[in-house]
Design a protein around this motif. Structure first.
Motif, PDB file in Angstrom:
ATOM      1  N   ARG A 263       5.382 -39.521 -12.917  1.00  0.00           N
ATOM      2  CA  ARG A 263       5.829 -40.901 -12.849  1.00  0.00           C
ATOM      3  C   ARG A 263       5.908 -41.571 -14.195  1.00  0.00           C
ATOM      4  O   ARG A 263       5.539 -41.013 -15.184  1.00  0.00           O
TER       5      ARG A 263
ATOM      6  N   TYR B  13       2.711 -46.715  -5.225  1.00  0.00           N
ATOM      7  CA  TYR B  13       1.960 -46.205  -6.384  1.00  0.00           C
ATOM      8  C   TYR B  13       0.527 -46.675  -6.260  1.00  0.00           C
ATOM      9  O   TYR B  13       0.277 -47.840  -5.967  1.00  0.00           O
ATOM     10  N   VAL B  21       1.048 -50.593  -5.670  1.00  0.00           N
ATOM     11  CA  VAL B  21       2.379 -51.175  -5.855  1.00  0.00           C
ATOM     12  C   VAL B  21       3.304 -50.560  -4.810  1.00  0.00           C
ATOM     13  O   VAL B  21       3.503 -49.353  -4.793  1.00  0.00           O
ATOM     14  N   ALA B  23       6.481 -49.787  -4.292  1.00  0.00           N
ATOM     15  CA  ALA B  23       7.696 -49.739  -5.097  1.00  0.00           C
ATOM     16  C   ALA B  23       8.932 -49.514  -4.232  1.00  0.00           C
ATOM     17  O   ALA B  23      10.032 -49.950  -4.585  1.00  0.00           O
ATOM     18  N   PRO B  42      17.674 -55.629  -9.461  1.00  0.00           N
ATOM     19  CA  PRO B  42      17.087 -56.144 -10.703  1.00  0.00           C
ATOM     20  C   PRO B  42      16.035 -55.174 -11.255  1.00  0.00           C
ATOM     21  O   PRO B  42      15.642 -54.231 -10.576  1.00  0.00           O
ATOM     22  N   ASN B  43      15.593 -55.400 -12.453  1.00  0.00           N
ATOM     23  CA  ASN B  43      14.547 -54.561 -13.044  1.00  0.00           C
ATOM     24  C   ASN B  43      13.317 -54.538 -12.138  1.00  0.00           C
ATOM     25  O   ASN B  43      12.903 -55.566 -11.631  1.00  0.00           O
ATOM     26  N   GLY B  44      12.755 -53.369 -11.991  1.00  0.00           N
ATOM     27  CA  GLY B  44      11.545 -53.249 -11.179  1.00  0.00           C
ATOM     28  C   GLY B  44      11.793 -53.259  -9.694  1.00  0.00           C
ATOM     29  O   GLY B  44      10.864 -53.383  -8.907  1.00  0.00           O
ATOM     30  N   ALA B  45      13.051 -53.121  -9.280  1.00  0.00           N
ATOM     31  CA  ALA B  45      13.365 -53.175  -7.860  1.00  0.00           C
ATOM     32  C   ALA B  45      12.914 -51.912  -7.137  1.00  0.00           C
ATOM     33  O   ALA B  45      12.679 -51.929  -5.934  1.00  0.00           O
ATOM     34  N   GLY B  46      12.822 -50.813  -7.868  1.00  0.00           N
ATOM     35  CA  GLY B  46      12.434 -49.551  -7.241  1.00  0.00           C
ATOM     36  C   GLY B  46      13.542 -48.514  -7.278  1.00  0.00           C
ATOM     37  O   GLY B  46      13.451 -47.478  -6.616  1.00  0.00           O
ATOM     38  N   LYS B  47      14.583 -48.773  -8.043  1.00  0.00           N
ATOM     39  CA  LYS B  47      15.706 -47.834  -8.122  1.00  0.00           C
ATOM     40  C   LYS B  47      15.245 -46.488  -8.690  1.00  0.00           C
ATOM     41  O   LYS B  47      15.499 -45.428  -8.119  1.00  0.00           O
ATOM     42  N   SER B  48      14.566 -46.559  -9.818  1.00  0.00           N
ATOM     43  CA  SER B  48      14.107 -45.317 -10.437  1.00  0.00           C
ATOM     44  C   SER B  48      13.123 -44.586  -9.534  1.00  0.00           C
ATOM     45  O   SER B  48      13.117 -43.359  -9.466  1.00  0.00           O
ATOM     46  N   THR B  49      12.300 -45.342  -8.866  1.00  0.00           N
ATOM     47  CA  THR B  49      11.347 -44.726  -7.950  1.00  0.00           C
ATOM     48  C   THR B  49      12.082 -43.927  -6.881  1.00  0.00           C
ATOM     49  O   THR B  49      11.732 -42.786  -6.579  1.00  0.00           O
ATOM     50  N   GLU B  86      16.350 -41.843 -16.327  1.00  0.00           N
ATOM     51  CA  GLU B  86      16.457 -43.124 -17.010  1.00  0.00           C
ATOM     52  C   GLU B  86      15.967 -42.956 -18.446  1.00  0.00           C
ATOM     53  O   GLU B  86      14.955 -42.289 -18.686  1.00  0.00           O
TER      54      GLU B  86
HETATM   55  N1  LIG Z   1       3.931 -44.986 -12.475  1.00  0.00           N
HETATM   56  C1  LIG Z   1       3.867 -46.172 -11.886  1.00  0.00           C
HETATM   57  N2  LIG Z   1       2.674 -46.656 -11.491  1.00  0.00           N
HETATM   58  C2  LIG Z   1       2.572 -47.839 -10.906  1.00  0.00           C
HETATM   59  N3  LIG Z   1       3.603 -48.637 -10.676  1.00  0.00           N
HETATM   60  C3  LIG Z   1       4.831 -48.228 -11.037  1.00  0.00           C
HETATM   61  C4  LIG Z   1       5.023 -46.971 -11.663  1.00  0.00           C
HETATM   62  N4  LIG Z   1       6.340 -46.813 -11.923  1.00  0.00           N
HETATM   63  C5  LIG Z   1       6.938 -47.917 -11.469  1.00  0.00           C
HETATM   64  N5  LIG Z   1       6.035 -48.777 -10.928  1.00  0.00           N
HETATM   65  C6  LIG Z   1       6.324 -50.058 -10.315  1.00  0.00           C
HETATM   66  O1  LIG Z   1       7.186 -49.822  -9.250  1.00  0.00           O
HETATM   67  C7  LIG Z   1       8.170 -50.836  -9.194  1.00  0.00           C
HETATM   68  C8  LIG Z   1       9.540 -50.188  -9.242  1.00  0.00           C
HETATM   69  O2  LIG Z   1       9.738 -49.608 -10.499  1.00  0.00           O
HETATM   70  P1  LIG Z   1      11.083 -48.828 -10.847  1.00  0.00           P
HETATM   71  O3  LIG Z   1      11.364 -47.866  -9.744  1.00  0.00           O
HETATM   72  O4  LIG Z   1      10.937 -48.235 -12.206  1.00  0.00           O
HETATM   73  O5  LIG Z   1      12.139 -49.971 -10.898  1.00  0.00           O
HETATM   74  P2  LIG Z   1      13.634 -49.993 -11.415  1.00  0.00           P
HETATM   75  O6  LIG Z   1      14.016 -48.609 -11.792  1.00  0.00           O
HETATM   76  O7  LIG Z   1      14.418 -50.501 -10.271  1.00  0.00           O
HETATM   77  O8  LIG Z   1      13.681 -50.921 -12.572  1.00  0.00           O
HETATM   78  C9  LIG Z   1       7.904 -51.752 -10.358  1.00  0.00           C
HETATM   79  O9  LIG Z   1       7.177 -52.866  -9.872  1.00  0.00           O
HETATM   80  C10 LIG Z   1       7.063 -50.965 -11.277  1.00  0.00           C
HETATM   81  O10 LIG Z   1       6.154 -51.797 -11.951  1.00  0.00           O
END
Ligand SMILES: Nc1ncnc2c1ncn2[C@@H]1O[C@H](COP(=O)(O)OP(=O)(O)O)[C@@H](O)[C@H]1O
Ligand SMILES: [Mg+2]
Lengths: 263, 300, 288
Positions: A263, B13, B21, B23, B42-49, B86
């Motif tokens: 992650r 998470y 979190v 996510a 938006p940023n932090g939406a969970g796309k990357s997750t 990313e």
């Molecule tokens: N390794 C992690 N541990 C804890 N929280 C995480 C981690 N990675 C991402 N998050 C949280 O998960 C949420 C989604 O993150 P992310 O998927 O990176 O968003 P995006 O790609 O849409 O900007 C955010 O609130 C971020 O803070």
């Protein structure tokens, strides 16, 4: 997996690790001179010094190369790209490990050649009373490499357990020291001197003895230095021990790594 | 069969000291084969997750997903996928060419095919001159291009790209958009995340909007754009005074702002008055406004 | 930009000023400090890991350097009492780490038997070494000498010489028995033993120590010859060395260890230095 091995090898070479080894190996040049300090065993001292220098180089490599191998990939986020490929985590791990092991083998060949040259030179200055047993020196080097490859496996295991490099680096050093001492401790508690210990302590020590790697089996320095013959069956057992222990540690590492969150 | 099928995918998470979190919350989504899907949020939406979960980099807390019918927990699911992480980072001691060869080999490519493909992809992404240099000497944009190149080199059917346009200059962004359009023409499936609505507007078939881990809506882009028409700007000569005083909001000569429903009657009146209509321009709420609406709505 | 430059130059300058006194201080540190503290072999064994043989060599070298420094100083007439117990301790640690280390046994024989007067310790170490260095003729040769010369246990000495002969393939050591295995041949036995070792020695410190001892024994031999001549001439033992000198039988002998030779009531030659430099602790001298 072969491409993972070659990428790993390229990384090691391009990070100038080999140049570093060659720099350290310049110390080999001093060995004949230092050996002359000996009163009665110039050649033996040169073998001692050369073999110890080899071991030291491999120890540093195991700890700092083996211990940071995975950590670096994760820290620099190379792992996202690589693990997004259709490659299992196990073969990623195995590829990295094989790359390091192969590098150790190559290094051993170069350092072994340096050892032979240095010992040959020292022995021509003051011919030893008993002829140098070259094949035992080669055998000693080979088993030394095995030992440190096993240590790399342990460094990998620690790397899969932790996100920082502290555990891999310091854990590996700790295991190295413990693994070198287990046999002594075991011998001690099973000697008359050990009778004063409580049964619990004895059992705990025995348990650790079977659990921790036994590095003393790989140490053939005395044999190489003084030309003492080795036990063939003992060496075969040691090779078997190496294969099984390394496989066990690596598969355990693969098991943990497969579950690891990138992650 | 859909290219990507996501069902109730949830990721929580767990941080230190029990911090949690959420996510990603119960994401359910079908991406059809051959479509370009924009994953907007938006940023932090969970796309990357979501994307990391699809690629098996992290394991879902619950739910499941398949790519081309193969469960994401097996490496087999990644067989026909090109993945761009990313802000990617690749073995920086390798050159772009070497990395592409490495990627090609793990996709079981070899020989002249790999060589040819590597060369064409390097050329396409304008990396040909730099192909032999180690990547540690590359700029951020160049590394991003390598990221795109390593996705294209093995010509997969499905592309999963996490913010493919980030870190690129306008030229690069245009190039990537062109590439994605080409992929669509060749019938490939592209699933990419972004937080920039303009990217979606131009190249996507459908868009899904993710806010705070929850999918808010999935709509065809054309439909959003069509539904977004709120009225028209009409340009005409000799506009009758009563129309002018009623519909001209900003006192511009020759221009009328006509609400959507009034267009028919206004046109009839103009025609009846003998005015010449020169231009009718739809006035729409663009995707950005739509997006902002949804974000604001979901937060309310 | 200027501050780092200033710091670099000034620190370099001060370093150059400091390094002279610093090196001087280290050079003049008393020897006792220089041999330093060495942890017990039990600890060393654990931390030395697969570097036990090197550690053992290092300990032997440390003792050797220390001893070499002492010999150098004695040439300039600076009498420093060597720390024999510390040296002995280090040698013991060395053979615990590497029971094959010949340098350790060799040095132990050279120092423990003569200078420290602990022939028992030397013999113990030699026996220990023989268990490991089963091919080595020198260890039984040393043990044979110790038993013959110091302990006057001629039977055991013969056994060791026998073994040395078998291992080396030279009959020389077997033949030693006849001539030297008696009180009268002691001085010659020692001279022979010492000159053999002296010739084969390349370490200057050790060679010098042999040479000193050899000179001392040659002096003893001179006195013995003069004494015997006196006895032949006058039919009785001389009362003192001065008497021998006065009679013109002897030029005044010099003890290289800084002592004075004298005759014991039974006519044996002895010296106040006891054939060693002043020892730190009251260890038994080599010869009475
Ligand atoms: N390794 C992690 N541990 C804890 N929280 C995480 C981690 N990675 C991402 N998050 C949280 O998960 C949420 C989604 O993150 P992310 O998927 O990176 O968003 P995006 O790609 O849409 O900007 C955010 O609130 C971020 O803070
Ligand atoms: Mg993101």
């Amino acid at each position: 997996m072969t491409s993972m091995i070659s990428v790993t090898l390229k990384g090691i070479f391009r990070d100038r690790v080999f140049q570093g080894i060659l720099m350290t190996a310049l110390i080999f040049l001093l060995i004949p001179t230092v050996s002359l300090l000996s009163m009665r065993q110039v050649t033996e001292l040169s073998i001692t010094l050369a073999l110890s220098l080899n071991s030291l180089i491999f120890l540093l490599l195991s700890v700092f190369l083996g211990g940071t191998m995975l950590w670096k990939d994760i820290e620099r986020r190379y792992s996202y790209g690589v693990l997004g490929l259709p490659m299992t985590r196990s073969s990623y791990l195995a590829g990295k490990f094989a790359g390091v092991a192969l590098f150790f083998l190559l290094t051993a060949i170069v350092l072994g050649a340096a050892t032979f040259v240095v010992v040959f030179f020292a022995s021509s200055l003051y011919p030893p009373e008993r002829p140098v047993q070259w094949e035992i020196i080669a055998l000693c080097l080979f088993f030394d490499v095995m030992k440190y490859v096993l240590l790399v496996a342990i460094a990998f295991l620690f790397s899969t357990l932790s996100t920082s490099f502290f555990l891999p680096v310091f854990g590996t050093i700790a295991i190295f020291l413990a693994g070198g001492a287990t046999q002594q401790v075991y011998d001690y508690i099973h000697s008359t001197a050990g009778d004063t210990l409580t049964p619990l302590v004895k059992q705990a020590a025995s348990g650790l003895y079977y659990l921790l790697p036994n590095f003393s089996a790989f140490d053939l320095k005395v044999n190489a230095i003084y030309g003492l013959s080795t036990s063939f069956s003992g060496l075969l057992l040691t090779i078997g021990y190496f294969l099984l222990y390394t496989t066990f540690i690596l598969s355990l590492a693969a098991l943990i790594f497969s579950r690891r969150e990138m992650r | 069969m859909s290219a990507i099928s996501i069902e109730n995918l949830t990721k929580t998470y767990r941080g230190k000291r029990g911090a949690k979190v959420d996510a990603l919350k119960e994401l359910t989504l079908e991406i059809e084969a051959g479509e370009v899907f924009g994953f907007l949020g938006p940023n932090g939406a969970g796309k990357s997750t979501a994307i990391k979960t699809l690629m098996g980099l992290i394991s879902p807390t619950s739910g499941s997903a398949t790519i081309l019918g193969k469960d994401i927990t097996t490496p087999d699911a990644r067989r026909s996928v090109g993945f761009l992480p990313e802000n990617p980072s690749f073995y920086d001691y390798l050159s772009a060419e070497e990395y592409l060869v490495f990627v090609g080999k793990t996709f079981a490519m070899s020989g002249p095919e790999l060589k040819e493909k590597t060369a064409s992809v390097l050329n396409r992404l304008d990396l040909w001159e730099a192909r032999k240099r180690p990547m540690r000497s590359y700029s951020k944009g160049m590394v991003q291009r390598v990221g795109i190149a390593q996705v294209l080199v093995h010509d997969p059917d499905v592309y999963i790209l996490d913010e493919p346009m980030s870190g690129l200059d306008p030229l690069g962004r245009t190039l990537v958009k062109e590439i994605i359009k080409e992929l669509r023409e060749r019938g490939k499936t592209v699933f990419f995340s972004t937080h920039i609505t303009a990217d979606v507007e131009l190249i996507c078939d459908r868009v899904g909007i993710l806010v705070a881990g929850a999918l808010q809506t999935v709509r065809p882009v054309q439909e959003i754009l069509a539904a977004g028409v709120v009225g028209y700007q009409v340009k005409a000569k000799d506009i009758p005074q009563e129309l002018f005083s009623y519909y001209n909001a900003d006192s511009q000569a020759e221009w009328l702002s006509v609400p959507k429903a009034d267009l028919g009657p206004v046109m009839a009146r103009l025609q009846a008055a003998g005015s010449t209509v020169e231009l009718v321009e739809p006035q729409r709420k663009d995707l950005e406004a739509f997006f902002l609406d949804i974000v604001a709505h979901s937060q309310a | 930009m200027r501050t780092p430059l200033l710091l670099t130059t000034s620190s370099l300058l001060f370093y150059l000023l400091l390094i002279g006194p610093f090196a001087g201080y280290l050079q003049n540190r008393p020897f006792i400090e220089r041999i330093g503290y060495v942890p017990s072999f039990k600890v060393l064994k654990l931390v030395a890991a697969d570097h036990k043989e090197v550690t053992a060599s290092f300990l032997v070298m440390k003792v050797l350097m220390y001893f070499g420094g002492l010999i150098e100083l004695t040439q300039n007439e600076v009498a420093v009492a060597p720390d024999y117990p510390a040296m002995s301790r280090l040698i013991h640690n060395a053979v615990e780490l590497d029971p094959y280390n010949m340098d350790a046994y060799y040095f132990a024989q050279a120092i423990l038997s003569w200078d420290v007067g602990r022939v028992d310790l030397a013999n113990k170490l030699l026996d220990h070494g023989m268990q490991y260095r089963t091919w080595d003729w020198q260890l039984p040769y040393f043990a044979g000498f110790n038993h013959a010369y110091f302990l006057k246990d001629y039977a055991t000495a013969s056994r060791y010489y026998q073994r040395a002969g078998e291992l080396s393939g030279f009959d020389l050591y077997k033949n030693l028995a006849g001539r030297y295995m008696q009180e009268a041949g002691r001085t010659e036995l020692a001279i022979r033993y010492l000159s053999t070792l002296e010739q084969g020695e390349k370490n200057l410190a050790i060679k010098k120590s042999y040479q000193l001892r050899l000179i001392a024994f040659q002096e003893v031999q001179r006195i013995e010859v003069a004494r015997d001549e006196y006895q032949k001439k006058f039919g009785r033992l001389p009362a003192s060395i001065d008497q021998l000198v006065q009679e013109g039988l002897l030029t005044p002998p010099v003890d290289p260890y800084g002592g004075n030779f004298y005759l014991q009531p039974d006519g044996k030659v002895a010296t106040t230095s006891k054939f060693a430099f002043a020892t730190k602790e009251g260890s038994e001298p080599a010869q009475k």
